[in-house]
Design a protein around this motif. Structure first.
Motif, short mmCIF file in Angstrom:
data_model
loop_
_atom_site.label_atom_id
_atom_site.label_comp_id
_atom_site.label_asym_id
_atom_site.label_seq_id
_atom_site.Cartn_x
_atom_site.Cartn_y
_atom_site.Cartn_z
N ASP A 139 -10.17 -28.26 -38.03
CA ASP A 139 -10.00 -27.29 -36.95
C ASP A 139 -10.85 -27.66 -35.74
O ASP A 139 -10.55 -27.25 -34.61
CB ASP A 139 -10.39 -25.89 -37.43
N GLY A 140 -11.88 -28.38 -35.94
CA GLY A 140 -12.74 -28.82 -34.85
C GLY A 140 -13.74 -29.84 -35.36
O GLY A 140 -13.78 -30.15 -36.55
N LYS A 141 -14.53 -30.33 -34.46
CA LYS A 141 -15.47 -31.39 -34.79
C LYS A 141 -16.88 -31.00 -34.37
O LYS A 141 -17.09 -30.39 -33.33
CB LYS A 141 -15.06 -32.68 -34.06
N TYR A 175 -2.80 -44.92 -36.66
CA TYR A 175 -3.82 -43.88 -36.68
C TYR A 175 -4.50 -43.86 -38.04
O TYR A 175 -3.84 -43.98 -39.09
CB TYR A 175 -3.21 -42.51 -36.38
N VAL A 176 -5.82 -43.71 -38.02
CA VAL A 176 -6.59 -43.65 -39.26
C VAL A 176 -7.59 -42.50 -39.15
O VAL A 176 -7.65 -41.80 -38.13
CB VAL A 176 -7.34 -44.98 -39.52
N SER A 177 -8.38 -42.32 -40.16
CA SER A 177 -9.41 -41.29 -40.15
C SER A 177 -10.74 -41.91 -39.70
O SER A 177 -10.88 -43.13 -39.62
CB SER A 177 -9.58 -40.70 -41.55
N ASN A 178 -11.71 -41.05 -39.44
CA ASN A 178 -13.02 -41.58 -39.06
C ASN A 178 -13.70 -42.29 -40.23
O ASN A 178 -14.66 -43.04 -40.03
CB ASN A 178 -13.92 -40.49 -38.50
N GLY A 179 -13.19 -42.09 -41.44
CA GLY A 179 -13.76 -42.81 -42.57
C GLY A 179 -13.53 -44.30 -42.49
O GLY A 179 -14.30 -45.09 -43.05
N SER A 207 -11.91 -25.80 -41.77
CA SER A 207 -12.40 -27.14 -42.06
C SER A 207 -13.07 -27.71 -40.82
O SER A 207 -12.89 -27.20 -39.71
CB SER A 207 -11.26 -28.07 -42.52
N PHE A 208 -13.81 -28.74 -41.02
CA PHE A 208 -14.52 -29.38 -39.91
C PHE A 208 -14.49 -30.90 -40.08
O PHE A 208 -14.31 -31.42 -41.18
CB PHE A 208 -15.97 -28.89 -39.83
N ALA A 209 -14.65 -31.58 -38.95
CA ALA A 209 -14.87 -33.03 -38.95
C ALA A 209 -16.23 -33.29 -38.34
O ALA A 209 -16.83 -32.39 -37.73
CB ALA A 209 -13.78 -33.74 -38.16
N TYR A 211 -14.53 -30.27 -45.58
CA TYR A 211 -14.53 -31.40 -44.64
C TYR A 211 -13.14 -32.03 -44.67
O TYR A 211 -12.64 -32.41 -45.73
CB TYR A 211 -15.59 -32.42 -45.05
N ASP A 212 -12.51 -32.12 -43.51
CA ASP A 212 -11.17 -32.70 -43.41
C ASP A 212 -11.11 -33.57 -42.17
O ASP A 212 -11.00 -33.09 -41.05
CB ASP A 212 -10.11 -31.60 -43.32
#
Length: 368
Positions: free
Chosen positions: A104-106, A236-240, A51-53, A98-99
């Protein structure tokens, strides 16, 4: 004449004329380059990632130009739109998911440099900040005279003012070993205005060396008497949640202390109260028209109370985007009606505090 490329025109749902990509007022051709950057990024992702961010670095100048276009039509923000298109493009090219929480990385898309690179996943911290000093900006304010290098005008600090972003960001970078920090907030107050209500923000920590720490450590590092800033409701939140918070606009309540020419008479209170419920016509104030389109905006005064007469002080509840200082002064006729107009004499705001931000729906969404 402001013209937009096809991407920015569609995104902003605006009648402004279309132009070639490279001539776009907002993105200067960056929207059209996104697909090629996605090709390059997909080729860099190593085997083993499941997965990726995604992170986008959009130049502040581009976002400032976009604010001017919002006066003609409100659509998705350029940052939100870039993120949406990038995620779709990378998923299609790599087959990865997409997670934004457990990636696993960005993949970082830097539109200032026109490049894409891989980095450790960022951390995102939601909270609310209060500002107790009238000499603190919200965002880092680089000295224009020396471009941040340090000079006599800025006391060799490189910045014009202390800022909420730097105060919170420096504390977080030290705790998490992060390379950089950026504050995304729901609107902003003037440098000289106090914020006693708590403005929602998301702090983005880039390339942190450490994982999720107890957020109390961050609060303790920031919430000192010397800083003039207090942060609460951390999670803590997500980038969303960056787009959720930065694209949200709320009605706000203020307490404003005034100076009235010739003094404040008892009967003046009734004249001011007559403005309750008024729909204001606010032409872009003189003080901000160098960075905002010269338009007339309609905003309503939702509530009004007299808090004191010596010195005169009022409570104002107003729709999001209302210029409170100009509601009081009239801004040489650019705001009507106004306190000055109602009194028939000059009035100006000498102290302004945000005392309530009606952001309740964020609590429902984020669960705090």
């Amino acid at each position: 004449m402001v013209k937009l490329c096809s991407y920015c025109k569609e995104r902003n749902r605006t009648p402004l004329p279309e132009c070639p990509d490279s001539e776009c007022f907002v993105c200067r051709g960056a929207s059209a380059k996104l697909e090629k950057m996605a090709d390059e990024a997909a080729g860099k992702i190593p085997q083993g990632w499941k997965s990726f961010a995604v992170s986008t670095n959009v130049p502040r100048e581009m976002m400032a130009r976009e604010e001017a276009v919002w006066d003609y039509g409100l659509g998705r923000s350029v940052k939100d739109d870039f993120n949406r298109r990038i995620v779709a493009a990378l998923a299609e090219r790599t087959g990865l998911g997409y997670d934004f929480v457990k990636a696993d990385g960005k993949v970082v898309f830097d539109f200032a440099k026109g490049e894409a690179r891989l980095e450790n996943a960022d951390l995102f911290v939601y909270g609310k900040y209060k500002k107790f000093r009238s000499d603190i900006a919200q965002s880092e304010w680089t000295c224009k005279n020396c471009n941040g290098k340090g000079c006599e005008e800025c006391d060799f600090e490189g910045v014009k003012y202390d800022s909420v972003e730097v105060i919170i960001g420096n504390a977080a970078k030290a705790l998490y070993g992060a390379k950089d920090a950026e504050l995304h907030s729901s609107g902003r107050e003037d440098v000289d205005a106090l914020n006693l209500a708590g403005r929602p923000f998301v702090l983005e920590l880039r390339k942190p060396d450490r994982g999720k720490l107890q957020l109390k450590a961050l609060a303790d590092a920031v919430n000192t008497r010397e800083s003039g800033v207090e942060i609460t409701d951390l999670q803590y939140v997500s980038n969303g949640e960056v787009a959720l918070v930065s694209d949200s606009h709320f009605d706000k309540a203020y307490e404003a202390e005034m100076e009235v020419e010739g003094g404040f008479a008892h009967e003046d209170a009734g004249k001011i109260m007559a403005l309750a419920g008024s729909m204001l016509s606010q032409r872009t104030p003189h003080r901000v028209k160098h960075r905002r389109s010269d338009l007339v905006r309609k905003r309503r005064i939702l509530g009004l109370r007299i808090l004191g007469e010596k010195p005169p002080k009022i409570y104002v509840l107003a729709e999001a985007g209302t210029y409170i200082k100009e509601f009081i002064s009239g801004d040489a006729g650019r705001t009507e009606p106004s306190v000055s107009g109602a009194l028939g004499k000059k009035a100006k705001c000498i102290k302004l505090s945000v005392v309530e931000i009606r952001d309740g729906f964020l609590g429902d969404v984020l669960g705090y």
